[in-house]
Design a protein around this motif. Structure first.
Motif, PDB file in Angstrom:
ATOM      1  N   LEU A  21       0.841  -1.190   0.000  1.00  0.00           N
ATOM      2  CA  LEU A  21       0.000   0.000   0.000  1.00  0.00           C
ATOM      3  C   LEU A  21       0.877   1.241   0.000  1.00  0.00           C
ATOM      4  O   LEU A  21       1.877   1.307   0.729  1.00  0.00           O
ATOM      5  CB  LEU A  21      -0.896   0.039   1.241  1.00  0.00           C
ATOM      6  N   ALA A  22       0.504   2.219  -0.796  1.00  0.00           N
ATOM      7  CA  ALA A  22       1.208   3.500  -0.828  1.00  0.00           C
ATOM      8  C   ALA A  22       0.174   4.613  -0.734  1.00  0.00           C
ATOM      9  O   ALA A  22      -0.794   4.619  -1.493  1.00  0.00           O
ATOM     10  CB  ALA A  22       2.027   3.632  -2.104  1.00  0.00           C
ATOM     11  N   THR A  23       0.384   5.524   0.193  1.00  0.00           N
ATOM     12  CA  THR A  23      -0.508   6.673   0.374  1.00  0.00           C
ATOM     13  C   THR A  23       0.218   7.920  -0.097  1.00  0.00           C
ATOM     14  O   THR A  23       1.367   8.148   0.271  1.00  0.00           O
ATOM     15  CB  THR A  23      -0.922   6.823   1.842  1.00  0.00           C
ATOM     16  N   PHE A  24      -0.468   8.717  -0.911  1.00  0.00           N
ATOM     17  CA  PHE A  24       0.112   9.924  -1.490  1.00  0.00           C
ATOM     18  C   PHE A  24      -0.777  11.124  -1.232  1.00  0.00           C
ATOM     19  O   PHE A  24      -1.998  11.012  -1.171  1.00  0.00           O
ATOM     20  CB  PHE A  24       0.227   9.785  -3.012  1.00  0.00           C
ATOM     21  N   LEU A  25      -0.152  12.288  -1.156  1.00  0.00           N
ATOM     22  CA  LEU A  25      -0.867  13.560  -1.170  1.00  0.00           C
ATOM     23  C   LEU A  25      -1.224  13.853  -2.620  1.00  0.00           C
ATOM     24  O   LEU A  25      -0.327  13.921  -3.475  1.00  0.00           O
ATOM     25  CB  LEU A  25       0.027  14.664  -0.604  1.00  0.00           C
ATOM     26  N   VAL A  26      -2.512  14.001  -2.911  1.00  0.00           N
ATOM     27  CA  VAL A  26      -2.956  14.267  -4.283  1.00  0.00           C
ATOM     28  C   VAL A  26      -3.018  15.767  -4.528  1.00  0.00           C
ATOM     29  O   VAL A  26      -2.407  16.283  -5.456  1.00  0.00           O
ATOM     30  CB  VAL A  26      -4.324  13.602  -4.571  1.00  0.00           C
ATOM     31  N   LEU A  27      -3.771  16.478  -3.716  1.00  0.00           N
ATOM     32  CA  LEU A  27      -3.892  17.937  -3.822  1.00  0.00           C
ATOM     33  C   LEU A  27      -4.034  18.510  -2.421  1.00  0.00           C
ATOM     34  O   LEU A  27      -4.615  17.879  -1.542  1.00  0.00           O
ATOM     35  CB  LEU A  27      -5.144  18.344  -4.609  1.00  0.00           C
ATOM     36  N   GLU A  28      -3.545  19.722  -2.251  1.00  0.00           N
ATOM     37  CA  GLU A  28      -3.753  20.414  -0.983  1.00  0.00           C
ATOM     38  C   GLU A  28      -4.245  21.825  -1.263  1.00  0.00           C
ATOM     39  O   GLU A  28      -3.910  22.410  -2.290  1.00  0.00           O
ATOM     40  CB  GLU A  28      -2.488  20.427  -0.133  1.00  0.00           C
ATOM     41  N   PRO A  29      -5.032  22.368  -0.342  1.00  0.00           N
ATOM     42  CA  PRO A  29      -5.530  23.732  -0.550  1.00  0.00           C
ATOM     43  C   PRO A  29      -4.415  24.765  -0.404  1.00  0.00           C
ATOM     44  O   PRO A  29      -3.410  24.523   0.265  1.00  0.00           O
ATOM     45  CB  PRO A  29      -6.592  23.904   0.527  1.00  0.00           C
ATOM     46  N   GLN A  30      -4.616  25.889  -1.042  1.00  0.00           N
ATOM     47  CA  GLN A  30      -3.659  26.991  -1.018  1.00  0.00           C
ATOM     48  C   GLN A  30      -3.439  27.494   0.406  1.00  0.00           C
ATOM     49  O   GLN A  30      -4.382  27.621   1.185  1.00  0.00           O
ATOM     50  CB  GLN A  30      -4.199  28.130  -1.893  1.00  0.00           C
ATOM     51  N   ASN A  31      -2.178  27.794   0.749  1.00  0.00           N
ATOM     52  CA  ASN A  31      -1.856  28.431   2.024  1.00  0.00           C
ATOM     53  C   ASN A  31      -2.331  29.875   2.013  1.00  0.00           C
ATOM     54  O   ASN A  31      -2.448  30.489   0.944  1.00  0.00           O
ATOM     55  CB  ASN A  31      -0.339  28.438   2.262  1.00  0.00           C
ATOM     56  N   ASP A  33      -0.606  32.347   2.756  1.00  0.00           N
ATOM     57  CA  ASP A  33       0.469  33.189   2.230  1.00  0.00           C
ATOM     58  C   ASP A  33       0.667  33.016   0.717  1.00  0.00           C
ATOM     59  O   ASP A  33       1.559  33.611   0.128  1.00  0.00           O
ATOM     60  CB  ASP A  33       1.777  32.931   2.968  1.00  0.00           C
ATOM     61  N   GLY A  34      -0.176  32.168   0.081  1.00  0.00           N
ATOM     62  CA  GLY A  34      -0.129  32.011  -1.367  1.00  0.00           C
ATOM     63  C   GLY A  34       1.033  31.191  -1.884  1.00  0.00           C
ATOM     64  O   GLY A  34       1.452  31.368  -3.017  1.00  0.00           O
ATOM     65  N   THR A  35       1.555  30.258  -1.080  1.00  0.00           N
ATOM     66  CA  THR A  35       2.751  29.520  -1.482  1.00  0.00           C
ATOM     67  C   THR A  35       2.507  28.059  -1.846  1.00  0.00           C
ATOM     68  O   THR A  35       3.456  27.333  -2.081  1.00  0.00           O
ATOM     69  CB  THR A  35       3.816  29.560  -0.365  1.00  0.00           C
ATOM     70  N   THR A  36       1.261  27.597  -1.903  1.00  0.00           N
ATOM     71  CA  THR A  36       1.002  26.196  -2.210  1.00  0.00           C
ATOM     72  C   THR A  36       0.619  26.057  -3.670  1.00  0.00           C
ATOM     73  O   THR A  36      -0.485  26.394  -4.072  1.00  0.00           O
ATOM     74  CB  THR A  36      -0.136  25.646  -1.320  1.00  0.00           C
ATOM     75  N   ASN A  37       1.542  25.555  -4.477  1.00  0.00           N
ATOM     76  CA  ASN A  37       1.294  25.334  -5.895  1.00  0.00           C
ATOM     77  C   ASN A  37       1.502  23.869  -6.217  1.00  0.00           C
ATOM     78  O   ASN A  37       2.258  23.177  -5.546  1.00  0.00           O
ATOM     79  CB  ASN A  37       2.276  26.145  -6.751  1.00  0.00           C
ATOM     80  N   ASP A  47     -12.437  24.197  -1.097  1.00  0.00           N
ATOM     81  CA  ASP A  47     -13.674  23.688  -1.705  1.00  0.00           C
ATOM     82  C   ASP A  47     -13.389  22.975  -3.028  1.00  0.00           C
ATOM     83  O   ASP A  47     -13.989  21.944  -3.328  1.00  0.00           O
ATOM     84  CB  ASP A  47     -14.679  24.821  -1.936  1.00  0.00           C
ATOM     85  N   THR A  48     -12.469  23.503  -3.814  1.00  0.00           N
ATOM     86  CA  THR A  48     -12.121  22.886  -5.094  1.00  0.00           C
ATOM     87  C   THR A  48     -11.449  21.538  -4.880  1.00  0.00           C
ATOM     88  O   THR A  48     -11.757  20.563  -5.575  1.00  0.00           O
ATOM     89  CB  THR A  48     -11.207  23.821  -5.912  1.00  0.00           C
ATOM     90  N   VAL A  49     -10.545  21.453  -3.902  1.00  0.00           N
ATOM     91  CA  VAL A  49      -9.880  20.184  -3.588  1.00  0.00           C
ATOM     92  C   VAL A  49     -10.917  19.153  -3.154  1.00  0.00           C
ATOM     93  O   VAL A  49     -10.925  18.012  -3.626  1.00  0.00           O
ATOM     94  CB  VAL A  49      -8.798  20.374  -2.497  1.00  0.00           C
ATOM     95  N   LYS A  95      -5.158  20.347   7.007  1.00  0.00           N
ATOM     96  CA  LYS A  95      -6.588  20.069   6.961  1.00  0.00           C
ATOM     97  C   LYS A  95      -7.110  20.439   5.573  1.00  0.00           C
ATOM     98  O   LYS A  95      -6.711  21.440   4.992  1.00  0.00           O
ATOM     99  CB  LYS A  95      -7.305  20.900   8.028  1.00  0.00           C
ATOM    100  N   GLY A  96      -7.999  19.587   5.034  1.00  0.00           N
ATOM    101  CA  GLY A  96      -8.602  19.862   3.739  1.00  0.00           C
ATOM    102  C   GLY A  96      -7.819  19.325   2.559  1.00  0.00           C
ATOM    103  O   GLY A  96      -8.198  19.546   1.413  1.00  0.00           O
ATOM    104  N   SER A  97      -6.731  18.591   2.826  1.00  0.00           N
ATOM    105  CA  SER A  97      -5.932  18.006   1.741  1.00  0.00           C
ATOM    106  C   SER A  97      -6.569  16.705   1.271  1.00  0.00           C
ATOM    107  O   SER A  97      -7.275  16.036   2.006  1.00  0.00           O
ATOM    108  CB  SER A  97      -4.509  17.717   2.227  1.00  0.00           C
ATOM    109  N   TRP A  98      -6.284  16.350   0.024  1.00  0.00           N
ATOM    110  CA  TRP A  98      -6.777  15.110  -0.566  1.00  0.00           C
ATOM    111  C   TRP A  98      -5.658  14.082  -0.514  1.00  0.00           C
ATOM    112  O   TRP A  98      -4.588  14.282  -1.068  1.00  0.00           O
ATOM    113  CB  TRP A  98      -7.204  15.382  -1.993  1.00  0.00           C
ATOM    114  N   LEU A  99      -5.907  12.968   0.173  1.00  0.00           N
ATOM    115  CA  LEU A  99      -4.974  11.847   0.226  1.00  0.00           C
ATOM    116  C   LEU A  99      -5.603  10.652  -0.469  1.00  0.00           C
ATOM    117  O   LEU A  99      -6.823  10.487  -0.450  1.00  0.00           O
ATOM    118  CB  LEU A  99      -4.651  11.464   1.668  1.00  0.00           C
ATOM    119  N   ALA A 100      -4.771   9.819  -1.067  1.00  0.00           N
ATOM    120  CA  ALA A 100      -5.252   8.585  -1.695  1.00  0.00           C
ATOM    121  C   ALA A 100      -4.252   7.472  -1.433  1.00  0.00           C
ATOM    122  O   ALA A 100      -3.040   7.707  -1.414  1.00  0.00           O
ATOM    123  CB  ALA A 100      -5.458   8.780  -3.194  1.00  0.00           C
TER     124      ALA A 100
END
Length: 139
Positions: A21-31, A33-37, A47-49, A95-100
């Motif tokens: 099993l491997a768990t990955f971060l798929v998407l995370e919401p923007q910080n 400070d605007g630094t999460t790309n 909400d989009t994530v 909080k609010g990140s997408w993991l799979a």
């Protein structure tokens, strides 16, 4: 979504070698400070994530390699939004990140994928979707 100048992206993953099993971060919401790309320099609000994760869970849950080759060598066994900040390996997941989590089959192709995950060559999951992009002009 907006396109920002890409700086760095941390890849987060966790492995359970016995169960493959491997768990990955798929998407995370923007910080704030605007630094999460993402790797393309795009960012997403919480909400989009969440909408992307739930839509994937409801309509897709299919595995492919590099958006090009459908495969049965691994499958999604979990896909969810974090309800609080947490740790994934050495990475803090907000909080609010997408993991799979994927399960990699014990087959020849699965063995190649699993070895690539362990070596860090296969180091993430990517959303294959269409979206509306809004270009924002800076001050």
């Amino acid at each position: 979504m907006t396109t920002e100048i890409f700086k760095t992206t941390t890849i987060a993953k966790s492995l359970n070698e016995d169960k493959r099993l491997a768990t990955f971060l798929v998407l995370e919401p923007q910080n704030e400070d605007g630094t999460t790309n993402d790797l393309h320099g795009d960012w997403y609000d919480a909400d989009t994530v969440e909408d992307a994760c739930y839509d994937f869970n409801k309509h897709c849950m299919k595995a492919n390699l590099f958006h090009m080759i459908d495969t049965d060598a691994f499958e999604f066994v979990e896909s969810y939004i974090t309800k609080c900040e947490m740790q994934l390996g050495e990475t803090t997941i907000k909080k609010g990140s997408w993991l799979a989590t994927i399960h990699v089959d014990d087959t020849d192709v699965g063995d190649l994928i699993w070895d690539s995950i362990k070596k860090g060559e296969f180091n993430g999951l990517s959303v294959q979707c269409e979206g509306l992009v809004t270009e924002l002009k800076g001050d």
